[in-house]
Design an enzyme around this catalytic site. Structure first.
Site, mmCIF file in Angstrom:
data_model
loop_
_atom_site.group_PDB
_atom_site.id
_atom_site.type_symbol
_atom_site.label_atom_id
_atom_site.label_comp_id
_atom_site.label_asym_id
_atom_site.label_seq_id
_atom_site.Cartn_x
_atom_site.Cartn_y
_atom_site.Cartn_z
ATOM 1 N N GLY A 64 -2.302 7.711 -4.122
ATOM 2 C CA GLY A 64 -3.040 8.019 -5.347
ATOM 3 C C GLY A 64 -3.436 6.794 -6.137
ATOM 4 N N ALA A 91 -6.371 1.149 -5.878
ATOM 5 C CA ALA A 91 -6.363 -0.303 -5.674
ATOM 6 C C ALA A 91 -5.281 -0.695 -4.673
ATOM 7 C CB ALA A 91 -6.154 -1.022 -6.997
ATOM 8 N N ARG A 142 2.378 13.033 -11.119
ATOM 9 C CA ARG A 142 3.687 12.372 -11.070
ATOM 10 C C ARG A 142 4.621 12.743 -12.222
ATOM 11 N NH1 ARG A 142 2.918 6.148 -9.036
ATOM 12 N NH2 ARG A 142 1.367 6.496 -7.404
ATOM 13 N N GLY A 165 0.808 -1.220 0.000
ATOM 14 C CA GLY A 165 0.000 0.000 0.000
ATOM 15 C C GLY A 165 0.836 1.262 0.000
ATOM 16 N N HIS A 197 9.465 3.592 -2.850
ATOM 17 C CA HIS A 197 9.689 2.189 -3.214
ATOM 18 C C HIS A 197 9.981 2.014 -4.687
ATOM 19 C CE1 HIS A 197 5.487 2.751 -4.244
ATOM 20 N NE2 HIS A 197 5.440 1.589 -4.843
ATOM 21 N N CYS A 199 0.031 -2.089 -17.546
ATOM 22 C CA CYS A 199 1.093 -1.764 -16.587
ATOM 23 C C CYS A 199 2.219 -2.792 -16.637
ATOM 24 C CB CYS A 199 0.531 -1.717 -15.172
ATOM 25 S SG CYS A 199 -0.230 -0.147 -14.717
ATOM 26 N N ASN A 233 6.350 1.346 -16.414
ATOM 27 C CA ASN A 233 7.074 2.420 -15.732
ATOM 28 C C ASN A 233 8.582 2.233 -15.791
ATOM 29 O OD1 ASN A 233 4.502 1.880 -13.507
ATOM 30 N ND2 ASN A 233 4.672 3.807 -14.588
ATOM 31 N N HIS A 266 -1.346 7.601 -13.502
ATOM 32 C CA HIS A 266 -0.624 7.624 -14.780
ATOM 33 C C HIS A 266 -1.632 7.804 -15.908
ATOM 34 C CE1 HIS A 266 2.540 4.937 -12.649
ATOM 35 N NE2 HIS A 266 2.986 6.170 -12.701
ATOM 36 N N GLU A 288 7.764 9.078 -14.982
ATOM 37 C CA GLU A 288 7.141 7.787 -14.667
ATOM 38 C C GLU A 288 7.151 6.840 -15.866
ATOM 39 O OE1 GLU A 288 5.393 6.853 -11.564
ATOM 40 O OE2 GLU A 288 6.527 8.511 -10.709
ATOM 41 N N ASN A 312 -2.964 -4.713 -6.660
ATOM 42 C CA ASN A 312 -1.922 -3.775 -6.247
ATOM 43 C C ASN A 312 -1.883 -2.553 -7.154
ATOM 44 O OD1 ASN A 312 -0.168 -3.322 -4.162
ATOM 45 N ND2 ASN A 312 1.394 -4.762 -4.830
#
Length: 458
Positions: A34, A37, A223, A30, A148, A381, A121, A259, A185, A375
């Site tokens: 932003g 999910a 971002r 988590g 992270h 993605c 990304n 994104h 990003e 996630n």
């Protein structure tokens, strides 16, 4: 190491999807502010084995549909080098993990994060047909908005150099400076638009903020910056007339579109997007530029048919948009998450969409990537798109181009080394680290690449 050969004509170019192979420490930390999910499922129990097998089956689906499919290996996790740089001590890495667990356990989720799985990304990519030096250009994203992810770009740079080793064909750049005004990003905010693969096209760069953006209107971080987009275009030797810039709307960002690929996806001459994705004036200017320079085909999803909430909840726009396997831009396919099939409004829209002969999206294939979706990352993605000519494809490290047999071997590796479940408390147990490192050593052996993880403890 043998070259990858193609049965396509010598002048043929194609888009190759390089999916992120989901790593053995996949967990729900988590950590991404932003990403709705991610926050909904924060601290839930994950299934790394199921996640990786789902990702590999998605890759197999594309192979069966006739597409060339590659992958990017998972990064070394936990990143013990980051912990040592933060001043934690330990003669052994196990002691280091225990020290962090006692002093700052919240940092373990950062260094164990498997978020490099979301290869959209990983980098921004410019095809050789667009760059002035005729090379395919890659720039790893600095991802500085979230801690992270900000630790990823050095390993991403290394892996891209391993996958795309030929300096004759490829230029792999270091990430942009990790400065707020150059927040980047990656390809999640960039789309290569072209009439046909192998032909010169346009780079569509989407950003959330520039120096004039009123940040007080934003609930979540914007971002990507305009300045990072402009820097990427310069770095990739993209002529100014081939770069188009488009600003995300505050409505989209505040609804959870962290994104651009949460509210839009493009390929070839097509941009499939939500009605509320962009600032209206910016959209009009960008679309005018695109229409003036190519046969641009925008496909807008009206808000009265699919709300922004439903689009983001189902990840409709985080579907992969693919030309036909032969490069046919009038026979496109969406690879959509099963959540789209289960959302009544989205399912009804897609059924109507593929029946509309006035637009080029003719097929929808649903895939199960629920572990990734939980996630905050859908099918789009999970992949980095790279347009390659036959000659460029032959210069790619063949260990990373997949077929059914290679997927079988990777799935066997996953079954042998991945845990069924990871709970948040498991991150404090050094045995998880040892299992992860053992898995990555086995992957290096499987791929026969001894320099895949140069910092991996023996």
């Amino acid at each position: 190491m043998s070259a990858v050969h193609s049965d396509r004509p010598s002048g043929f170019s194609r888009e190759v999807n390089f999916d992120g192979l989901i790593g053995p420490t996949h967990n729900y930390g988590g950590l991404a502010h932003g990403n709705l999910a991610s926050h909904r499922n924060a601290l839930a129990v994950s299934s790394p084995k199921q996640a990786a097998l789902q990702g590999l089956e998605k890759m197999r689906t594309l192979i069966h549909l006739g597409y060339t499919q590659g992958f990017i290996p998972p990064q070394m996790r936990p990143d013990v080098n980051v912990l040592r740089a933060l001043g934690f001590q330990g003669a052994r890495n196990a002691d280091l993990i225990q020290s962090v667990a006692e002093q700052a356990p919240e940092l373990l989720a950062m260094v164990y994060s498997a978020s490099s799985m979301w290869a959209a990304n990983a980098a921004t990519v410019t095809p050789s047909a667009d760059s002035q030096d005729g090379k395919v250009h890659f720039t790893p994203a600095n991802l500085l908005t979230t801690a992270h992810r900000a630790i990823e770009h050095e390993q991403t740079y290394h892996h891209l150099k391993v996958i795309f080793p030929s300096t004759q064909h490829f230029a792999v750049h270091p990430a942009l400076p990790s400065i707020h005004r150059f927040a980047d990003e990656g390809a999640a905010n960039h789309t290569h638009l072209t009439a046909q693969y192998g032909q010169s096209g346009l780079g569509l760069f989407v950003y959330g903020r520039d120096h004039q953006t009123d940040l007080t209107q934003l609930k979540f971080p914007a971002r990507q910056t305009l300045e990072s987009c402009q820097a990427l275009a310069r770095q990739h030797q993209l002529p100014p007339e081939q770069a188009v810039y488009l600003q995300q709307s505050a409505d989209a960002i505040n609804a959870g579109a962290f994104h651009n690929d949460v509210v839009a996806v493009g390929n070839g001459p097509v941009l499939f997007f939500h009605e509320q994705a962009y600032v209206p004036a910016s959209q009009q200017n960008a679309f005018n530029e695109l229409s003036a320079r190519m046969d641009f085909k925008p496909v807008c999803v009206p808000a009265d048919q699919v709300s922004l909430e439903d689009a983001i909840k189902s990840y409709l726009f985080n579907s992969q948009l693919l030309a036909g396997p032969d490069g046919d831009m009038n026979n496109m396919r969406l690879i959509a998450p099963t959540e789209c099939e289960e959302n009544p409004a989205v399912a009804a829209y897609l059924k109507k969409l593929v029946q509309d002969q006035a637009q080029p999206i003719r097929h929808v294939t649903f895939v199960d990537v629920r572990q990734s979706m939980s996630n905050g990352g859908g099918p789009a993605c999970l992949r980095l798109r790279v347009v390659l000519s036959n000659e460029e494809l032959a210069a790619v490290n063949p260990a990373f181009i997949l077929d059914n047999q290679k997927i079988d071997r990777l799935q066997d590796w996953v079954r042998a080394h991945y845990r069924e479940h990871i709970a948040p408390s498991d991150l404090t147990d050094p045995s998880l680290m040892e299992e992860s490192f053992k898995a990555l050593r086995a992957l290096s052996e499987l791929l026969e690449i001894d320099h895949l993880y140069p910092g991996l403890p023996a």
